[in-house]
Structure formats: structure tokens, C-alpha cells
Design a protein around this motif. Structure first.
Motif, short mmCIF file in Angstrom:
data_model
loop_
_atom_site.label_atom_id
_atom_site.label_comp_id
_atom_site.label_asym_id
_atom_site.label_seq_id
_atom_site.Cartn_x
_atom_site.Cartn_y
_atom_site.Cartn_z
N LEU A 203 -19.23 5.33 -3.89
CA LEU A 203 -17.79 5.23 -3.65
C LEU A 203 -17.47 4.65 -2.27
CD1 LEU A 203 -16.35 8.57 -5.12
CD2 LEU A 203 -15.94 6.27 -5.98
N TYR A 204 -18.45 4.69 -1.36
CA TYR A 204 -18.22 4.21 0.00
C TYR A 204 -18.90 2.86 0.26
CZ TYR A 204 -16.50 8.88 0.97
OH TYR A 204 -15.78 10.05 0.95
N VAL A 205 -19.52 2.28 -0.76
CA VAL A 205 -20.25 1.03 -0.56
C VAL A 205 -19.30 -0.16 -0.78
CG1 VAL A 205 -22.21 -0.35 -1.36
CG2 VAL A 205 -22.42 2.13 -1.22
N ALA A 206 -19.50 -1.22 0.02
CA ALA A 206 -18.56 -2.35 0.04
C ALA A 206 -18.58 -3.18 -1.24
CB ALA A 206 -18.89 -3.25 1.23
N ASN A 207 -17.40 -3.72 -1.56
CA ASN A 207 -17.23 -4.66 -2.67
C ASN A 207 -16.60 -5.93 -2.10
OD1 ASN A 207 -17.49 -2.52 -5.01
ND2 ASN A 207 -16.13 -1.66 -3.47
N GLU A 208 -16.87 -7.09 -2.72
CA GLU A 208 -16.23 -8.33 -2.26
C GLU A 208 -15.55 -9.10 -3.39
OE1 GLU A 208 -15.46 -9.39 0.63
OE2 GLU A 208 -16.61 -8.01 1.89
N GLY A 209 -15.61 -8.59 -4.59
CA GLY A 209 -14.96 -9.31 -5.69
C GLY A 209 -14.30 -8.34 -6.67
N LYS A 210 -13.85 -7.19 -6.13
CA LYS A 210 -13.22 -6.18 -6.98
C LYS A 210 -11.86 -5.81 -6.40
CE LYS A 210 -16.76 -5.87 -9.71
NZ LYS A 210 -17.73 -6.57 -8.94
N PRO B 130 0.80 -1.23 0.00
CA PRO B 130 0.00 0.00 0.00
C PRO B 130 0.83 1.28 0.00
CG PRO B 130 -0.17 -1.14 2.10
CD PRO B 130 0.55 -2.06 1.17
N SER B 131 2.13 1.20 0.33
CA SER B 131 2.93 2.42 0.38
C SER B 131 3.76 2.61 -0.89
CB SER B 131 3.85 2.39 1.61
OG SER B 131 4.74 1.30 1.47
N ARG B 132 3.47 1.82 -1.94
CA ARG B 132 4.34 1.85 -3.12
C ARG B 132 3.79 2.67 -4.29
NH1 ARG B 132 8.24 -2.22 -2.03
NH2 ARG B 132 9.02 -2.07 -4.15
N ALA B 133 2.66 3.35 -4.08
CA ALA B 133 2.13 4.20 -5.17
C ALA B 133 3.07 5.37 -5.40
CB ALA B 133 0.73 4.70 -4.81
N ARG B 134 3.31 5.71 -6.69
CA ARG B 134 4.23 6.80 -7.03
C ARG B 134 3.54 7.81 -7.94
NH1 ARG B 134 5.99 5.18 -3.36
NH2 ARG B 134 7.87 3.96 -2.95
N PRO B 135 3.90 9.09 -7.83
CA PRO B 135 3.32 10.09 -8.74
C PRO B 135 3.49 9.65 -10.20
CG PRO B 135 4.56 11.18 -7.01
CD PRO B 135 4.81 9.70 -6.84
N GLY B 136 2.44 9.80 -10.97
CA GLY B 136 2.48 9.37 -12.36
C GLY B 136 1.82 8.02 -12.59
N ASP B 137 1.66 7.23 -11.50
CA ASP B 137 1.00 5.92 -11.63
C ASP B 137 -0.46 6.10 -12.04
OD1 ASP B 137 3.32 4.72 -10.85
OD2 ASP B 137 2.59 4.01 -8.90
N GLY C 22 -15.51 0.83 0.96
CA GLY C 22 -15.54 1.01 -0.49
C GLY C 22 -14.28 1.61 -1.10
N VAL C 23 -14.41 1.99 -2.34
CA VAL C 23 -13.29 2.52 -3.13
C VAL C 23 -12.73 3.78 -2.48
CG1 VAL C 23 -12.71 3.60 -5.34
CG2 VAL C 23 -14.06 1.49 -5.30
N ALA C 24 -13.62 4.64 -1.95
CA ALA C 24 -13.17 5.91 -1.38
C ALA C 24 -12.21 5.68 -0.22
CB ALA C 24 -14.37 6.73 -0.91
N SER C 25 -12.58 4.78 0.69
CA SER C 25 -11.75 4.55 1.87
C SER C 25 -10.43 3.92 1.48
CB SER C 25 -12.48 3.65 2.87
OG SER C 25 -13.75 4.19 3.14
N THR C 26 -10.48 2.95 0.54
CA THR C 26 -9.26 2.27 0.09
C THR C 26 -8.28 3.27 -0.54
OG1 THR C 26 -10.45 0.22 -0.24
CG2 THR C 26 -8.39 0.47 -1.44
N LEU C 27 -8.80 4.14 -1.40
CA LEU C 27 -7.92 5.12 -2.05
C LEU C 27 -7.33 6.09 -1.03
CD1 LEU C 27 -9.83 5.90 -5.38
CD2 LEU C 27 -7.78 4.51 -5.08
N ASN C 28 -8.13 6.45 -0.02
CA ASN C 28 -7.61 7.32 1.04
C ASN C 28 -6.47 6.64 1.80
OD1 ASN C 28 -8.81 10.08 1.84
ND2 ASN C 28 -10.56 8.94 1.04
N GLU C 29 -6.64 5.35 2.08
CA GLU C 29 -5.60 4.62 2.80
C GLU C 29 -4.32 4.56 1.97
OE1 GLU C 29 -9.01 1.96 4.91
OE2 GLU C 29 -7.40 0.86 3.89
N ILE C 30 -4.47 4.34 0.67
CA ILE C 30 -3.30 4.29 -0.21
C ILE C 30 -2.61 5.66 -0.25
CG2 ILE C 30 -2.53 4.01 -2.61
CD1 ILE C 30 -4.85 1.94 -2.91
N ALA C 31 -3.43 6.74 -0.38
CA ALA C 31 -2.87 8.09 -0.46
C ALA C 31 -2.07 8.42 0.79
CB ALA C 31 -3.99 9.11 -0.66
N ARG C 32 -2.59 8.02 1.95
CA ARG C 32 -1.89 8.31 3.21
C ARG C 32 -0.64 7.47 3.33
NH1 ARG C 32 -6.59 9.65 7.65
NH2 ARG C 32 -7.64 11.07 6.25
#
Lengths: 351, 371
Positions: free
Chosen positions: A280-287, A173-180, A239-249
Motif C-alpha cells: 500500500l506504500y509502494v510507488a506507482n507511476e501509471g495508476k 483533493p478536497s471534494r470527496a464526500r461521504p457515500g462516494d 503509494g495508495v496509502a499516502s494518497t488516500l490519507n491526503e484525500i481524507a485530510r
């Protein structure tokens, strides 16, 4: 509750004396033994489990392991498109797969409520067995406890699992880089909407089934194209919103998405509109969310779309060095908004 | 559900924005009355796309935000009583009373449940004859017919274990009170479309005649909001002040007569305290004498609970459009969605929460998004 399918499951004879879970099934005695021998072992059948020791020793030839655990307390136990059983398998399989590892062995811990019907438990365990086989993993150790009636919610399941990370794969989760580039493997919000559609007091006009599925096959197909994948996450709760926030942090980068590019099925949008929720905040289980270097994005996207679980994969945004720790969305009208982290569960609005 | 994409089309939005920009020649201040409209404006970034001369003030139309603190404290007191099943719409659960919220009561064993309709609470009362079922009946004219129906049905069924904690508020008296205030800056209103779908818009005609302000009945989707703004600006630029209906697919002048009849049967108009604003005469609905047995305040003797609000919280000025949420000294500091001082920071319809959640603590030019 949805109709149960008992076509592939018959209650083993010695258990017929107890149509319901009694406290003794967690006592470690004869009843416990019968439950394990006649219900769990046949459902999870494999040689590694057959010894029934306190732990199972597994062959390993060096390299790196991925290890994960997850607990499942979903209500209702049976929902359109799945049940707590296949969710418990797919959940841990997916957590392991998100490090790029091939999941191999799983444990299953059950906390059963006194009075749980043996038929329901049988259906759940059978569903776990099928999900494990579909994902190519073995359930090799387990535990069962029974709690007094009223002190549980039918059944709670904990699964943990181990997988092997292929050489040259470094995903985190900490490996995202600008430009990705940010990719999503398909339509979002389906599982959460399916669960909501069967909660008390809410019935939708159209049927919707959970997207619960094992993602290790999809991940393997992506890794076959390139090992240069930076982040994989499955956007479950929050959901997607929380996951992306965790990655961004975690990566200390900004994540920018285009709302129009995020695939949201019509029924999910309608349900969310009615309840005042944000897909964006609703749960997914196969994505899954994948963050990959820009030069690999097209190839990875093509590999995802060629896999049945990634047919509707889409490019939804990119990573930048602006606003580190934050997720920003371009709205449908072309303005911007910050996609923040939720405090708790989303709450349906009054009007 | 139809009509989602149709009213979010970026190309049509662009055309409306262009027309607004062509029409406007000087600064105008508009108020969108309803919290649902505020939510839509902030979520879609509509205010960023409007010409600079147009200022939107976020009005007092969020039912969660204007429910007085002491009513929340009454709800908490009732919900904590043994034998009570306390039912509420979801977003009331996180509204802080003077010490805690309904979630805290629930965690201590209070039976607090989220329902999606007040009729679900009536059903619970039938299924649990040995328990007292209480529904938190808050909201504007929009939620009133269903709440009235719940009380009406409970009486028809002879249910002795159902009651409602009523804190209903009305839009027209609030608009009148705002216009009468010497600090008023609002020059035109976007009236709340869903309120008007129940009540119609004839009530606004005398207000427009007396105060010479345009009132445009407006919906909630981005194109609805833009069309409401376009019509209000066109009136202001032309020196007109009329009631216009920009939400004709849901609203008629007379409103929904059967719904109004149900409301009139169960509720009567009375003075009502608005959180952060104060007492507005004849601005709320309470249960009629004939339904007094179904009044939870009466049944549980909580009428003597009186509570003061936090002196740090400026939600009243925010609700009156005198302060933008991010101009409040406590915004994002003492007051966040995790630890809200006032209800405007709690509800997703609340102006402070909308500003916080959609990132209005940074300015839009700090965010650059490559297309």
C-alpha cells in the motif's frame, strides 16, 4: 543497469566531439546551443518550440488552465520498463490529468552532471520525445545546466506543464464526500518494486517492469462517461496509502478500504514480504485513484476497464463521515486497522 | 513466492478462531516472543478477533528494540568517523541514540548505507580497500548465521578493512529471565519460528520442564499465529505443558546444524544489556577472541561510551509485557514515530510502533466499516 535501446537514436554528428557532458554544455555558449539544436529540438520537434525564445507564447481561448511541475531524481536512470526520461514526461502529464485537464504543453529543465555520457543523455531525451508523442503533449520550452562531477547524479530533470480543464469538470483533493466510492485503475506497487529490483544488492527471481504510463487518455475516457468525478490522484511516492490519507485530510472525511479488494500482483506481494514492506506504500507511476459518487461508480469502473490502462480497475472502498482524516482498512481476516501516513521512506526490516 | 495466500485464508482463520473460542473456558495470558509475530497480529487485527479471555503480550523479540542505547551511540560515533562506510539493515537507521540517529549522521556527510545482507558489506570492503567498512550486526539467532558468515569470510579473505559492531541477543535466556521475574504474568509462549529454524527447539525442553509453561513454536502468517494460539490454549486448558512445533514446514527439533556450527565458530556466549530491560546473564553473542580484530568496538575504541535512557520511556515494561504500548503515559504524546523516545516506537516490528501505525490510539469500536 538494463540494456539500453539505441535503435531509434543516433548521436547527431556535431556532438560526437564530446562523448560526455562537459561543463561547457551548461555555459550558454556554442556547446549549449549545439546540445539544444542537435539533441533536444529534434527529440521534441514541434512548431511552438522551434522559435527557441525565453518563453513560448501559446494560443488560448479562455476557460481554465491546470499547471503543474515535478522534478525527477530517480536512481538508477534506466530501470526495467522505463527510464528517467519517460518518467519525467508521464509524471507531469499525470499530475495535470488528475485535475481532469487535457495536458498540452510541457517544459523540461535538465541538470546534468559533468561526465554524463552523451549516449545516456541521448537515450533519455529520445525516450522523453516518444513519451510526449504518446501522451499527445508538446515540449515547448526548456533549460540546461551542468554541475561539476560529483555534484549531481548523472541527470536530474524537472518538467512542468499546462493543460486545459474541460467545462463542467471540477476535480480536486478536497471534494470527496461521504457515500462516494473509491476506485483504483489497476494493480498497485509495480513501479516501486521494479525500481527496488535493480537497486544495488537486490535481485529478484522474476522480472518486473515499471508501470510508467500517461494517464490522460484514461481520464478522458472516464470523463466521457460523466463529468461528476470528485477526486483523481496518481499514487506515486508513498503509494495508495499516502494518497488516500491526503484525500481524507483534505476532504475531512474518513476513507475505508477492503484490503482483499486492492489488486496487488503476486510478484509485488512476494517482494514486499521479503523486504518487510507494505504494498500500500509502494510507488506507482501509471495508476490512479478515483473517488466518484456511488451512483456513477459502475459506469466509471466500466469505462476504466474498457481502456488498456484500466483493464484491472477495481472498487476498493468508500468514503464516510466516520473518523474524518483517517484511512481504515478491513484486513484479510475481517478485523480492522488504521492505514497511517508514513514518516519517511519505508525501511526494509531486519528479519 | 508461494505460501502467501495459503496461510491467509479467511475461511480457515474463522475455523481456527471458532475452535479457540470453543476450547477456552477461562482467562489465559500468552506472549508472542517475536516482533514479526507482533507485527502480523496487529496488522491483521488478530487480537480483535480472539475470545476476550485470551490476552496477548508482545514480547521482547524485536532486535531493533532491544539493542541498547549505548550500542546505538557507539554506532553513531563510528559512522561519523571519516573514511568509514557504515552498513546497516534499514530499520536501524531511524533508531534514536541519546541525541540523534544514523540518518542525521548521514545528512552531515557520514557514509551510511542500507544493505540487505552482511555479505554485501564484505563485498563493499573488497571494493573499497582504502575505506573502513563496518557492519552493524544486530539481531537474534535468526540473523546470526549470516553475520557469522560475513566475519568468517572477511577473515578468510584477509580483509583488514572490515569489522562488525556486534549486539546479538538470544531468546531462551530472555524467556528464562521473564519466567523468573516475580512480576511475570505469562502463562504460555509462542516461540519465534525463524529463531527456531536456526536453533531448533530442544533448548526449550528444560525450560518447559522447570517452569511448567507451554511453548509452541509458531510462524508468522495469520494462520500460523492462530494455530500457535490454538495449541497453546489447548495445552493450558488440558493442564499440559509441552514444547510443540506448530511451524513444522520450517522448523525441526535440532535446527539448522551447519548454521549453528558457523555461529559457534565465530561467536561465544556472554552477558548482554537489553534496552529497557537491563542485563541478562549469558543472553548474547560476541565475537570470539580469534576474531577480535574484526570487532568494531575494539577497532574504533568506543568501548567507553556509556549512555542512560530517557526516564519517560517505558519500553522496558512494554517489552516485558507489563504495559500495553497505549497504556504508556508518553504514547502518542511525547513519543511518536516522528520523535520516538524508545526503539519500540521506531522499528516496524516494535510493539509501540505497531500500535501507533495501526491506530491503537483509538478503540476498535470507534471504527465502523460497512462490508
Amino acid at each position: 543497469m538494463t540494456d539500453l535501446n539505441f535503435d531509434n537514436w543516433t548521436c547527431p554528428l556535431p556532438l560526437r566531439d564530446y562523448p560526455n557532458i562537459v561543463m561547457g554544455h551548461g555555459g550558454g555558449g556554442k556547446l549549449s546551443g549545439e546540445l539544444i539544436e542537435h539533441l533536444f529540438v529534434p527529440a521534441f520537434q514541434n512548431d511552438d518550440l522551434a522559435e527557441l525564445g525565453d518563453s513560448t507564447v501559446l494560443p488560448f481561448a479562455g476557460g481554465r488552465l491546470a499547471y503543474s511541475t515535478d522534478s525527477f531524481v530517480v536512481r538508477p536512470m534506466f530501470f526495467p520498463g522505463g527510464d528517467i526520461g519517460d518518467l519525467a514526461i508521464n509524471g507531469t502529464v499525470n499530475d495535470i490529468a488528475m485535475s481532469g485537464a487535457q495536458p498540452l504543453w510541457l517544459s523540461a529543465g535538465f541538470i546534468l552532471e559533468e561526465g554524463l555520457s552523451m549516449n545516456a543523455l541521448g537515450a533519455i531525451v529520445d525516450s522523453m520525445g516518444r513519451a510526449a508523442r504518446a501522451a499527445g503533449v508538446r515540449l515547448v520550452t526548456g533549460d540546461t545546466k551542468v554541475v561539476d562531477r560529483g555534484h549531481g547524479d548523472g541527470v536530474y530533470i524537472n518538467t512542468s506543464g499546462i493543460g486545459v480543464v474541460p467545462e463542467g469538470v471540477h476535480i480536486g483533493p478536497s471534494r470527496a464526500r461521504p457515500g462516494d466510492v473509491v476506485l483504483v485503475s489497476g494493480e498497485i506497487g509495480v513501479h516501486g518494486t521494479a525500481i527496488m529490483s535493480v537497486r544495488q544488492g537486490l535481485e529478484f527471481g522474476a522480472a518486473i517492469e515499471s508501470d510508467t504510463a500517461p494517464l490522460n487518455g484514461l481520464v478522458a475516457a472516464m470523463l466521457a462517461v460523466t463529468h461528476d468525478i470528485h477526486v483523481l490522484r496518481d499514487p506515486t511516492r508513498g503509494g495508495v496509502a499516502s494518497t488516500l490519507n491526503e484525500i481524507a485530510r483534505s476532504s475531512r472525511v474518513g476513507v475505508q478500504i477492503d484490503e482483499r479488494a486492492v489488486p496487488v500482483p503476486q510478484i509485488v506481494r512476494s517482494a514486499c514480504e521479503m523486504l518487510g514492506l507494505d504494498p500500500l506504500y509502494v510507488a506507482n507511476e501509471g495508476k490512479l485513484i478515483a473517488i466518484v459518487p456511488a451512483e456513477r461508480a459502475e459506469a466509471v469502473l466500466a469505462a476504466m476497464r474498457a481502456h488498456p490502462l484500466g483493464a484491472k480497475a477495481a472498487r476498493i472502498g468508500q468514503v464516510s463521515d466516520k473518523n474524518p482524516g483517517m484511512v481504515v482498512a478491513r484486513t484479510g481476516l475481517g478485523a480492522t486497522r488504521v492505514v497511517s501516513l508514513q514518516i519517511g521512506e519505508q525501511l526494509p526490516r531486519i528479519c | 513466492m508461494k505460501y502467501l495466500d495459503e496461510f491467509r485464508d479467511p475461511e480457515l482463520a474463522r475455523r481456527l478462531l471458532d475452535e479457540i473460542a470453543r476450547t477456552v473456558t477461562r482467562p489465559w495470558t500468552l506472549m508472542e516472543v517475536c516482533g514479526g509475530q507482533t507485527h502480523s497480529i496487529i496488522r491483521n487485527g488478530i487480537d480483535q478477533l480472539l475470545p476476550e479471555q485470551i490476552e496477548l503480550i508482545h514480547g521482547p523479540g524485536c532486535p531493533v528494540c532491544v539493542t541498547p542505547l549505548e550500542m546505538i551511540d557507539k554506532a553513531l560515533a563510528i559512522a561519523a568517523k571519516p573514511g568509514v562506510i557504515f552498513c546497516s539493515f534499514g530499520d536501524m537507521l531511524r533508531v534514536p541514540g541519546s541525541r540523534e540517529d544514523l540518518f542525521a549522521v548521514k545528512s552531515r556527510g557520514g557514509d551510511v548505507r542500507i544493505v540487505y545482507s552482511p555479505l554485501d558489506a564484505v563485498k563493499l570492503a573488497r571494493e573499497n580497500p582504502d575505506r573502513q567498512v563496518v557492519f552493524f550486526g544486530v539481531g537474534f539467532e535468526t540473523t546470526a548465521p549470516a553475520n557469522a558468515m560475513a566475519v568468517f569470510q572477511a577473515k578468510q579473505l584477509g580483509l583488514k578493512n572490515f569489522s562488525m559492531l556486534v549486539s546479538h541477543v538470544l531468546v531462551p535466556p530472555a524467556i528464562t529471565a521473564l519466567l523468573a521475574s516475580p512480576r511475570n504474568r505469562v502463562q504460555g509462549f509462542l516461540a519465534a519460528g525463524h529463531v527456531c529454524s536456526v536453533m531448533g527447539f530442544w533448548e526449550y525442553e528444560p525450560i518447559v520442564a522447570e517452569h511448567k509453561v507451554p511453548i509452541v513454536v509458531t510462524g508468522f502468517e495469520p494462520l500460523d499465529v492462530l494455530e500457535g494460539i490454538r495449541r497453546a490454549v489447548a495445552q493450558l486448558e488440558a493442564g499440559r505443558a509441552e514444547v510443540e512445533n506448530a511451524y513444522a514446514r520450517a522448523v525441526q527439533r535440532e535446527g539448522n546444524k551447519p548454521a549453528q556450527k558457523m555461529v559457534a565458530d565465530v561467536f561465544e556466549t556472554g552477558d548482554r544489556l537489553w534496552r529497557g530491560i537491563g542485563l541478562i546473564p549469558m543472553s548474547g553473542w560476541r565475537l570470539r577472541e580469534a576474531y577480535r580484530d574484526y570487532d568494531a568496538e575494539h577497532r574504533f575504541s568506543v568501548g567507553d561510551i556509556h549512555t542512560e535512557e530517557s526516564p519517560l520511556c517505558h519500553s522496558g515494561e512494554v517489552l516485558q509485557g507489563l504495559l500495553k504500548p497505549n497504556q504508556c503515559p508518553a504514547f502518542g504524546k511525547e513519543c511518536t514515530p516522528q520523535k520516538p523516545l524508545g526503539a519500540t516506537m521506531v522499528s516496524s516490528e516494535g510493539a509501540c510502533a505497531a500500535y501507533y501505525n495501526y491506530g491503537r490510539f483509538i478503540t476498535p469500536d470507534e471504527i465502523s466499516l460497512p462490508v
